[in-house]
Design a protein around this motif. Structure first.
Motif, PDB file in Angstrom:
ATOM      1  N   LEU A  29       0.811  -1.331   0.052  1.00 10.06           N
ATOM      2  CA  LEU A  29      -0.083  -0.150   0.054  1.00 10.06           C
ATOM      3  C   LEU A  29       0.880   1.160   0.172  1.00 10.06           C
ATOM      4  O   LEU A  29       0.577   2.171  -0.693  1.00 10.06           O
ATOM      5  CB  LEU A  29      -1.074   0.042   1.226  1.00 10.06           C
ATOM      6  N   ALA A  30       1.953   1.324   0.849  1.00 12.44           N
ATOM      7  CA  ALA A  30       2.788   2.383   0.737  1.00 12.44           C
ATOM      8  C   ALA A  30       4.038   2.153   1.350  1.00 12.44           C
ATOM      9  O   ALA A  30       4.347   0.968   2.032  1.00 12.44           O
ATOM     10  CB  ALA A  30       1.939   3.474   1.802  1.00 12.44           C
ATOM     11  N   ASP A  31       5.069   2.827   1.132  1.00  7.81           N
ATOM     12  CA  ASP A  31       6.355   2.858   1.824  1.00  7.81           C
ATOM     13  C   ASP A  31       6.760   4.001   2.351  1.00  7.81           C
ATOM     14  O   ASP A  31       6.151   5.295   2.029  1.00  7.81           O
ATOM     15  CB  ASP A  31       7.428   2.680   0.684  1.00  7.81           C
ATOM     16  N   TYR A  32       7.786   4.012   3.230  1.00  2.30           N
ATOM     17  CA  TYR A  32       8.369   5.372   3.975  1.00  2.30           C
ATOM     18  C   TYR A  32       9.302   6.140   2.708  1.00  2.30           C
ATOM     19  O   TYR A  32      10.140   5.369   2.284  1.00  2.30           O
ATOM     20  CB  TYR A  32       9.007   5.040   5.103  1.00  2.30           C
ATOM     21  N   ALA A  33       9.142   7.342   2.901  1.00  2.00           N
ATOM     22  CA  ALA A  33      10.028   8.295   2.043  1.00  2.00           C
ATOM     23  C   ALA A  33      11.209   8.388   2.739  1.00  2.00           C
ATOM     24  O   ALA A  33      11.281   8.469   4.169  1.00  2.00           O
ATOM     25  CB  ALA A  33       9.483   9.532   1.659  1.00  2.00           C
ATOM     26  N   PRO A  34      12.462   8.812   2.264  1.00  2.00           N
ATOM     27  CA  PRO A  34      13.692   9.041   2.998  1.00  2.00           C
ATOM     28  C   PRO A  34      13.406  10.395   3.605  1.00  2.00           C
ATOM     29  O   PRO A  34      14.068  10.307   4.949  1.00  2.00           O
ATOM     30  CB  PRO A  34      14.703   9.455   2.043  1.00  2.00           C
ATOM     31  N   MET A  35      12.558  11.164   3.507  1.00  2.00           N
ATOM     32  CA  MET A  35      12.405  12.639   4.453  1.00  2.00           C
ATOM     33  C   MET A  35      11.345  12.123   5.598  1.00  2.00           C
ATOM     34  O   MET A  35      10.274  11.819   5.087  1.00  2.00           O
ATOM     35  CB  MET A  35      11.919  13.642   3.585  1.00  2.00           C
ATOM     36  N   GLY A  36      11.544  12.154   6.788  1.00  2.00           N
ATOM     37  CA  GLY A  36      10.827  11.988   7.860  1.00  2.00           C
ATOM     38  C   GLY A  36       9.388  12.516   7.451  1.00  2.00           C
ATOM     39  O   GLY A  36       9.199  13.691   6.932  1.00  2.00           O
ATOM     40  N   GLY A  37       8.339  11.925   7.679  1.00  2.00           N
ATOM     41  CA  GLY A  37       6.780  12.461   7.512  1.00  2.00           C
ATOM     42  C   GLY A  37       6.406  12.215   6.251  1.00  2.00           C
ATOM     43  O   GLY A  37       5.099  12.595   5.959  1.00  2.00           O
ATOM     44  N   PHE A  38       6.843  11.864   5.357  1.00  2.00           N
ATOM     45  CA  PHE A  38       6.272  11.680   4.088  1.00  2.00           C
ATOM     46  C   PHE A  38       6.153  10.093   3.656  1.00  2.00           C
ATOM     47  O   PHE A  38       7.288   9.204   4.005  1.00  2.00           O
ATOM     48  CB  PHE A  38       7.405  12.127   2.995  1.00  2.00           C
ATOM     49  N   ILE A  39       5.376   9.821   2.888  1.00  2.00           N
ATOM     50  CA  ILE A  39       5.146   8.402   2.198  1.00  2.00           C
ATOM     51  C   ILE A  39       5.036   8.262   0.833  1.00  2.00           C
ATOM     52  O   ILE A  39       4.754   9.437   0.279  1.00  2.00           O
ATOM     53  CB  ILE A  39       4.110   7.675   3.114  1.00  2.00           C
TER      54      ILE A  39
ATOM     55  N   PHE B  70       3.775   9.988  -5.254  1.00  2.00           N
ATOM     56  CA  PHE B  70       5.024  10.120  -4.674  1.00  2.00           C
ATOM     57  C   PHE B  70       5.080  11.527  -3.860  1.00  2.00           C
ATOM     58  O   PHE B  70       4.293  12.388  -4.391  1.00  2.00           O
ATOM     59  CB  PHE B  70       6.178  10.085  -5.843  1.00  2.00           C
ATOM     60  N   PRO B  71       5.882  11.695  -2.966  1.00  2.00           N
ATOM     61  CA  PRO B  71       5.983  12.976  -2.183  1.00  2.00           C
ATOM     62  C   PRO B  71       6.196  14.200  -3.173  1.00  2.00           C
ATOM     63  O   PRO B  71       6.917  14.139  -3.917  1.00  2.00           O
ATOM     64  CB  PRO B  71       7.459  12.837  -1.466  1.00  2.00           C
ATOM     65  N   MET B  72       5.476  15.342  -2.843  1.00  2.00           N
ATOM     66  CA  MET B  72       5.856  16.594  -3.519  1.00  2.00           C
ATOM     67  C   MET B  72       6.884  17.192  -3.413  1.00  2.00           C
ATOM     68  O   MET B  72       7.569  18.111  -4.003  1.00  2.00           O
ATOM     69  CB  MET B  72       4.567  17.626  -3.426  1.00  2.00           C
ATOM     70  N   MET B  73       7.889  16.628  -2.347  1.00  2.00           N
ATOM     71  CA  MET B  73       9.001  17.300  -1.821  1.00  2.00           C
ATOM     72  C   MET B  73      10.215  16.549  -2.424  1.00  2.00           C
ATOM     73  O   MET B  73      10.162  15.416  -2.010  1.00  2.00           O
ATOM     74  CB  MET B  73       9.137  17.859  -0.519  1.00  2.00           C
ATOM     75  N   ILE B  74      11.381  17.108  -2.630  1.00  2.00           N
ATOM     76  CA  ILE B  74      12.482  16.168  -2.834  1.00  2.00           C
ATOM     77  C   ILE B  74      13.869  16.630  -2.458  1.00  2.00           C
ATOM     78  O   ILE B  74      14.046  17.951  -2.604  1.00  2.00           O
ATOM     79  CB  ILE B  74      12.643  15.932  -4.579  1.00  2.00           C
ATOM     80  N   PRO B  75      14.474  15.837  -1.411  1.00  2.00           N
ATOM     81  CA  PRO B  75      15.843  16.311  -1.000  1.00  2.00           C
ATOM     82  C   PRO B  75      16.688  16.752  -1.990  1.00  2.00           C
ATOM     83  O   PRO B  75      16.798  16.127  -3.270  1.00  2.00           O
ATOM     84  CB  PRO B  75      16.373  15.147  -0.047  1.00  2.00           C
ATOM     85  N   GLU B  76      17.378  17.979  -1.444  1.00  2.00           N
ATOM     86  CA  GLU B  76      18.346  18.355  -2.530  1.00  2.00           C
ATOM     87  C   GLU B  76      19.230  17.347  -3.053  1.00  2.00           C
ATOM     88  O   GLU B  76      19.788  17.251  -4.309  1.00  2.00           O
ATOM     89  CB  GLU B  76      19.003  19.671  -2.053  1.00  2.00           C
TER      90      GLU B  76
END
Lengths: 500, 500
Positions: A29-39, B70-76
């Motif tokens: 269904l979902a995975d954790y993104a590398p930035m905390g708080g985003f999936i 996918f997240p709207m923000m992308i780390p630099e």
């Protein structure tokens, strides 16, 4: 990965947090993104969101709502025009300060909610009473920079939602709208997600910033915590005054409009997943399941052709009847592997067919929620499939309703309130004087709060909807008429619970 | 506002820019936001976008694409992993630097495109050749901080689009995918938006950052400028190498995947609006028009009941037949006002019914694009409606195709190239050596550029699609085989045009 690692290893009962995270990830269904708080919402998770969108969009359209799209960025000066909004959201706004290599003259907020960018346009577009009611909705993502642990669909800095924004001639219009949307949210939970909800208003001190009244639907999770399922706000004239939303009535008098806003986020998916799923993985009601039925053929080399032909016929009949069906005819995976995989992925009904079923012109139905099996004649397959899907829905709803009914308790004083929530979780209903301080006492002790105040019988919100106030469990009445905490006179009751 | 102000006052021929802005606003499609570069998409504009979504989503689904988010923000640091992407987009990225009152440890880019956040997840999800092809798509908004004048749907800092991202075993798989999506974009333009397009590749120096090949569909606007309608990129292994997207083949050998990405934005709406609309306002083909038919009843007091009953019957029959129809039975607006309003809003077919039509069991059809009127028997109404809607589509397409055919010219040397574009606009096809410097000469003189290089007959992209290279106008062949600018040997031709 081996087969074992594919399955769920955590226990829903003993470690609900880890179990939930595992179901979300292993069911794809979902995975954790590398930035905390985003999936990242994967296709199986996004398909559930598309299901929610389809239902709500059709109800919105039937009731005069039009979809639109407003900018994702809001100038700081716009946020500041309604003082409650800026106070309420300023601590959790993500700010865009640079475009390319240049610093912006004015920082732009990534929208935490869009009243402050929609209201100024309503002000432009509304001239006369003939322009009212105006009902707009957008599906988008919003960002709130909360520094809490990530929990997919429950707590994320960016989340998907819909936000409706409407303007009306008067208070009655705004009330009717507020409650109509709350009704639609309740319908989504009860008739699509198989999750019973309680309805009421938030306490004064916990309203949406700038709202006259915030109404809510609340769902009880199996771990005893409440989820705010969706909220619908009567904003009164606060935004209309701040952004000058006025209209000329029949006599050419200038009047101030009344506005509402209402939103449901992907938290609804969180409530769905947590309510029904189990230690084998995801469980979905057939109403929202992307695939309602999976057919698993069981063959040996010498029976393969017959079994597959039989299975294909079943798939074709079900598809023809509008059932969302998948035939799993993969080579190189044995039936046991397939059973486990489709259980993990939450397909509500499995149909097994092997040589015996072919010979006897039968099939075997297995219900995902409880594993019960049923022999069904090939002849009556389509009708039986629909009947079994309905039965599975009812099972899921009834289980959740039973959990809710068993977990609404009353308390007449502080120690009882604290003890009951501490021991059982769930809701505790008490007389309440209306003072925030009395909630603070409880919050400080056990982190429970007032999640809902039921509509009273003479409540304007309920009258607007033409409904009885005491439906279902919102009508549980504690004894006494003195606040459980301070002992002052109490003219209302409050539902305390720990909350997501 | 008076009636006059409701209508279009600018001329498409004489001031196309102002005319376009007026159509967009007065037909209620979009408004300008207070922050430069942002627009608000109003319900009538958003309905067009939903129409585009419906068509593309169904074609994507039929061809194995799954929607995700996918997240709207992308780390630099993620943007920096593929060097071409960071070089290509860094100058136009909007940066989030603060969350609440705190500065972020690492700035986050608001996505300008999502390769850099999708590729790392593909890397996680893809293990074996059995996981390929993987085809994901998302509908979202992206932000590119370009400092140009705002033009709704054509040039905005935030825009809505879909972006598809796929991974394949090898180059053939990636090529087939790249061209399949280009085909679907072409189909959207030609079969839904009634806008003919040319197809080809972008010059090497104008590829998408990191792409092996960028393919494009280009549409010619009535003012002689070309619009890049959508692009589909074969990314080769550049992202797979930067983000480690590998898989184990049948022999357990580790291989690098080939990826593609492809996107269509709301610029398609800009091309739609600009191509067909006129000095009366919006013109839409019936395929995408939210309302295909409007019925305007014309009555006096003594005939009102009969006329309205007759009109309602027509509306019911059309609705039953699946036609998107609206009956405008408003009191207090005369027929002339209604005609103007529906013309402004672009409803393709108007059906007028008055007492004469009732008496003669007839109706009068009026085509929006050219105002032609036709008497139609009540009896054959449904069939005739469908036939007239088809005819309106054909008219719009043919007009646009004629404009395109008349505006593809050839040139053999610089002065001819400059003169022809300067005088006529449109496309000028010339032999080209392949050197960017030769384009720069033209760009510096008249701001025209190479918008497209047609696929050659032996082109891998065309072969993958199994199509002939010389279809339609992409096959126009200039004389000579020396670059029109530098005179060196030229092994290809280039389409020069001014471009949006």
């Amino acid at each position: 990965m081996g087969e074992q690692e594919l399955g769920i290893t955590e226990s829903k009962e003993h470690s609900p947090g880890d179990w939930y995270a595992e179901v979300v990830q292993k069911a794809g269904l979902a995975d954790y993104a590398p930035m905390g708080g985003f999936i990242v919402t994967r296709p199986r998770g996004y398909a559930l969101w598309e299901g929610v969108q389809d239902h709500l969009d059709s109800w919105f359209e039937e009731t005069g709502v039009e979809n639109a799209y407003f900018p994702m960025m809001i100038p700081e000066s716009f946020l500041e025009r309604e003082k409650d909004i800026v106070e309420g959201f300023d601590p959790e706004v993500a700010w865009v300060t640079h475009g390319g290599h240049d610093e912006l003259e004015e920082p732009l907020a990534v929208r935490p909610t869009s009243e402050s960018i929609i209201a100024p346009f309503m002000s432009q577009w509304i001239r006369s009473h003939r322009d009212l009611p105006m009902r707009l909705n957008q599906w988008c993502s919003v960002v709130r920079w909360e520094a809490t642990e990530t929990k997919p669909f429950f707590r994320t800095k960016e989340f998907l939602w819909q936000e409706g924004h409407t303007a009306h001639r008067d208070e009655d219009g705004a009330w009717t709208e507020t409650v109509r949307r709350l009704d639609q949210y309740e319908r989504l939970y009860e008739d699509v997600l198989a999750v019973p909800v309680l309805r009421g208003r938030k306490p004064e001190h916990d309203k949406f910033p700038g709202a006259h009244v915030t109404t809510t639907v609340e769902a009880l999770m199996p771990d005893g915590k409440s989820v705010q399922g969706a909220t619908s706000h009567n904003l009164g004239t606060s935004f209309a005054e701040a952004f000058d939303i006025t209209y000329a009535d029949e006599d050419e008098e200038t009047r101030t409009a009344h506005t509402t806003s209402w939103g449901l986020s992907w938290r609804a998916l969180g409530a769905l997943i947590m309510t029904h799923s189990d230690d084998q993985g995801l469980v979905l009601p057939p109403t929202i399941a992307p695939k309602q039925v999976v057919i698993v053929p069981i063959w040996q080399e010498d029976t393969k052709e017959d079994v597959l032909q039989y299975a294909s016929g079943i798939a074709a009949d079900l598809e023809e009847a509008g059932v969302r069906v998948h035939l799993d005819d993969r080579d190189g995976r044995n039936p046991g592997f397939k059973f486990n995989e489709w259980e993990l992925n939450g397909v509500p009904l499995r149909i097994e067919v092997g040589p015996n079923e072919v010979a006897d012109e039968e099939t075997t139905f297995v219900h995902r929620p409880d594993g019960s099996d049923h022999v069904v004649d090939r002849e009556s397959l389509v009708d039986e499939t629909n009947a079994h899907l309905d039965e599975i829905y009812e099972k899921l709803y009834e289980d959740a309703a039973e959990n809710l009914a068993e977990n609404v308790r009353t308390a007449a004083e502080t120690s009882e309130l604290l003890g009951t929530i501490g021991k059982h979780g769930g809701y505790v209903v008490t007389p309440w004087c209306g003072d925030e301080a009395c909630e603070t006492v409880i919050k400080d002790e056990i982190a429970a709060e007032i999640v809902m105040v039921p509509f009273a019988e003479d409540d304007r919100a309920e009258r607007a909807a033409g409904r009885a106030a005491d439906r279902d469990l919102s009508g549980v009445e504690p004894e006494g008429d003195h606040c459980a905490v301070c002992g002052d006179e109490a003219d209302r009751v409050a539902y305390f619970a720990k909350s997501y």
